[in-house]
Design a protein around this motif. Structure first.
Motif, PDB file in Angstrom:
ATOM      1  N   LEU A 115     -12.494 -16.035  43.740  1.00  0.00           N
ATOM      2  CA  LEU A 115     -11.326 -16.599  43.078  1.00  0.00           C
ATOM      3  C   LEU A 115     -10.748 -17.708  43.936  1.00  0.00           C
ATOM      4  O   LEU A 115     -10.828 -17.655  45.166  1.00  0.00           O
ATOM      5  N   GLN A 116     -10.164 -18.688  43.275  1.00  0.00           N
ATOM      6  CA  GLN A 116      -9.464 -19.768  43.957  1.00  0.00           C
ATOM      7  C   GLN A 116      -8.074 -19.899  43.342  1.00  0.00           C
ATOM      8  O   GLN A 116      -7.855 -19.510  42.199  1.00  0.00           O
ATOM      9  N   THR A 117      -7.167 -20.472  44.110  1.00  0.00           N
ATOM     10  CA  THR A 117      -5.846 -20.804  43.590  1.00  0.00           C
ATOM     11  C   THR A 117      -5.287 -21.966  44.391  1.00  0.00           C
ATOM     12  O   THR A 117      -5.793 -22.303  45.462  1.00  0.00           O
ATOM     13  N   LYS A 118      -4.268 -22.574  43.843  1.00  0.00           N
ATOM     14  CA  LYS A 118      -3.485 -23.610  44.522  1.00  0.00           C
ATOM     15  C   LYS A 118      -2.085 -23.026  44.646  1.00  0.00           C
ATOM     16  O   LYS A 118      -1.291 -23.112  43.725  1.00  0.00           O
ATOM     17  N   ALA A 119      -1.802 -22.396  45.766  1.00  0.00           N
ATOM     18  CA  ALA A 119      -0.556 -21.640  45.941  1.00  0.00           C
ATOM     19  C   ALA A 119       0.563 -22.517  46.472  1.00  0.00           C
ATOM     20  O   ALA A 119       0.363 -23.313  47.386  1.00  0.00           O
ATOM     21  N   SER A 120       1.735 -22.317  45.901  1.00  0.00           N
ATOM     22  CA  SER A 120       2.935 -22.978  46.423  1.00  0.00           C
ATOM     23  C   SER A 120       3.314 -22.341  47.757  1.00  0.00           C
ATOM     24  O   SER A 120       2.764 -21.306  48.149  1.00  0.00           O
ATOM     25  N   MET A 121       4.293 -22.930  48.421  1.00  0.00           N
ATOM     26  CA  MET A 121       4.783 -22.323  49.659  1.00  0.00           C
ATOM     27  C   MET A 121       5.403 -20.957  49.372  1.00  0.00           C
ATOM     28  O   MET A 121       5.352 -20.068  50.216  1.00  0.00           O
ATOM     29  N   VAL A 122       5.958 -20.785  48.181  1.00  0.00           N
ATOM     30  CA  VAL A 122       6.540 -19.496  47.794  1.00  0.00           C
ATOM     31  C   VAL A 122       5.439 -18.449  47.624  1.00  0.00           C
ATOM     32  O   VAL A 122       5.569 -17.314  48.064  1.00  0.00           O
ATOM     33  N   ALA A 123       4.344 -18.834  46.965  1.00  0.00           N
ATOM     34  CA  ALA A 123       3.289 -17.889  46.608  1.00  0.00           C
ATOM     35  C   ALA A 123       2.290 -17.612  47.728  1.00  0.00           C
ATOM     36  O   ALA A 123       1.605 -16.588  47.689  1.00  0.00           O
ATOM     37  N   ARG A 124       2.213 -18.484  48.704  1.00  0.00           N
ATOM     38  CA  ARG A 124       1.203 -18.320  49.754  1.00  0.00           C
ATOM     39  C   ARG A 124       1.223 -16.928  50.399  1.00  0.00           C
ATOM     40  O   ARG A 124       0.171 -16.288  50.514  1.00  0.00           O
ATOM     41  N   PRO A 125       2.384 -16.410  50.840  1.00  0.00           N
ATOM     42  CA  PRO A 125       2.375 -15.086  51.486  1.00  0.00           C
ATOM     43  C   PRO A 125       1.842 -13.984  50.565  1.00  0.00           C
ATOM     44  O   PRO A 125       1.137 -13.079  51.021  1.00  0.00           O
ATOM     45  N   PHE A 126       2.170 -14.052  49.276  1.00  0.00           N
ATOM     46  CA  PHE A 126       1.656 -13.050  48.353  1.00  0.00           C
ATOM     47  C   PHE A 126       0.135 -13.116  48.293  1.00  0.00           C
ATOM     48  O   PHE A 126      -0.546 -12.089  48.422  1.00  0.00           O
ATOM     49  N   PHE A 127      -0.405 -14.301  48.093  1.00  0.00           N
ATOM     50  CA  PHE A 127      -1.858 -14.430  47.994  1.00  0.00           C
ATOM     51  C   PHE A 127      -2.539 -14.005  49.296  1.00  0.00           C
ATOM     52  O   PHE A 127      -3.584 -13.356  49.269  1.00  0.00           O
ATOM     53  N   GLU A 128      -1.940 -14.339  50.436  1.00  0.00           N
ATOM     54  CA  GLU A 128      -2.513 -13.886  51.712  1.00  0.00           C
ATOM     55  C   GLU A 128      -2.509 -12.362  51.788  1.00  0.00           C
ATOM     56  O   GLU A 128      -3.481 -11.766  52.256  1.00  0.00           O
ATOM     57  N   SER A 129      -1.462 -11.735  51.306  1.00  0.00           N
ATOM     58  CA  SER A 129      -1.392 -10.272  51.341  1.00  0.00           C
ATOM     59  C   SER A 129      -2.452  -9.639  50.443  1.00  0.00           C
ATOM     60  O   SER A 129      -2.806  -8.475  50.624  1.00  0.00           O
ATOM     61  N   ARG A 130      -2.978 -10.391  49.496  1.00  0.00           N
ATOM     62  CA  ARG A 130      -4.013  -9.920  48.579  1.00  0.00           C
ATOM     63  C   ARG A 130      -5.410 -10.336  49.025  1.00  0.00           C
ATOM     64  O   ARG A 130      -6.364 -10.190  48.278  1.00  0.00           O
ATOM     65  N   GLY A 131      -5.525 -10.877  50.242  1.00  0.00           N
ATOM     66  CA  GLY A 131      -6.836 -11.205  50.789  1.00  0.00           C
ATOM     67  C   GLY A 131      -7.297 -12.636  50.587  1.00  0.00           C
ATOM     68  O   GLY A 131      -8.411 -12.991  50.961  1.00  0.00           O
ATOM     69  N   PHE A 132      -6.457 -13.490  50.013  1.00  0.00           N
ATOM     70  CA  PHE A 132      -6.811 -14.898  49.887  1.00  0.00           C
ATOM     71  C   PHE A 132      -6.650 -15.575  51.245  1.00  0.00           C
ATOM     72  O   PHE A 132      -5.783 -15.193  52.035  1.00  0.00           O
ATOM     73  N   VAL A 133      -7.476 -16.578  51.482  1.00  0.00           N
ATOM     74  CA  VAL A 133      -7.466 -17.320  52.745  1.00  0.00           C
ATOM     75  C   VAL A 133      -7.197 -18.789  52.445  1.00  0.00           C
ATOM     76  O   VAL A 133      -7.751 -19.352  51.487  1.00  0.00           O
ATOM     77  N   VAL A 134      -6.350 -19.415  53.270  1.00  0.00           N
ATOM     78  CA  VAL A 134      -6.071 -20.845  53.099  1.00  0.00           C
ATOM     79  C   VAL A 134      -7.302 -21.640  53.498  1.00  0.00           C
ATOM     80  O   VAL A 134      -7.838 -21.481  54.592  1.00  0.00           O
TER      81      VAL A 134
END
Length: 160
Positions: A115-134
Motif C-alpha cells: 500500500l502507498q499513501t501521501k500522508a499529511s503532517m497530521v496523518a503521518r503518525p497514524f500511518f507510521e503506527s500502522r507500519g507505513f514507512v516514509v
C-alpha cells in the motif's frame, strides 16, 4: 467500537463525506498548516462534481455509528490509499484503524502486496503506527499554497 460498522460508499453519502473531510482538515490540521493552507486544501465551497468523480473512481468504505457517518477511506484498488478521514468528534476511538485494516484485507485478498499513501503532517503518525514507512517528503501546491506531505508505503501480509 462495537457500535461502529463499515459499509460501502453510496453516492447519497457525498455531502457527509465532504463535511467530514472539511471538518477534519480545518480542525485537526490547525497545528500543522496555516489558515491559508487549510482553506486551499479544504475550501469553504467544495467542487461537488470533482468529489463525486473522485469517489466514484475508487473503492470507498464508510464507517458509521448508527446512521451517522463518522469516517471514510478511499482506495484505488491497486495499492493507493488516497483518502482517510475521521470526523474530529470521533477521533482516537479506533475508527481510522478499522478503516485501514479493512483496506489492507481487501487489498491482500485482491493480490495487492503493498500500500502507498501521501500522508499529511497530521496523518503521518497514524500511518507510521500502522507500519507505513516514509519514502520521501514532498511539497504539493494546492490553489497556490504549498503543503508538506509524506509519500509512505507498507508491505501487507495476510495476518494484518
Amino acid at each position: 467500537m462495537n457500535n461502529i460498522h463499515l459499509r460501502p460508499y453510496h453516492p447519497s453519502d457525498l455531502n457527509n463525506i465532504i463535511h467530514i473531510f472539511t471538518e477534519a482538515v480545518h480542525q485537526l490540521g490547525i497545528k500543522h498548516y496555516s489558515p491559508a493552507q487549510l482553506s486551499a486544501w479544504a475550501p469553504s465551497k467544495p467542487d461537488r462534481q470533482r468529489w463525486h468523480d473522485r469517489l466514484e473512481s475508487m473503492v470507498v468504505v464508510v464507517a458509521e455509528q448508527g446512521a451517522t457517518i463518522v469516517g471514510f477511506i478511499g482506495y484505488d484498488g491497486a495499492g493507493l490509499v488516497d483518502l482517510l478521514f475521521v470526523h474530529p468528534a470521533f477521533t482516537r476511538r479506533g475508527i481510522a484503524t478499522m478503516l485501514i485494516q479493512a483496506v489492507e484485507r481487501l487489498a491482500f485478498t485482491n493480490g495487492v502486496s503493498q500500500l502507498q499513501t501521501k500522508a499529511s503532517m497530521v496523518a503521518r503518525p497514524f500511518f507510521e503506527s500502522r507500519g507505513f514507512v516514509v519514502i520521501a517528503e514532498e511539497t504539493v501546491t494546492i490553489r497556490g499554497e504549498n503543503l508538506r506531505r509524506f509519500a509512505m508505503d507498507k508491505i501487507i501480509k495476510p495476518t494484518q
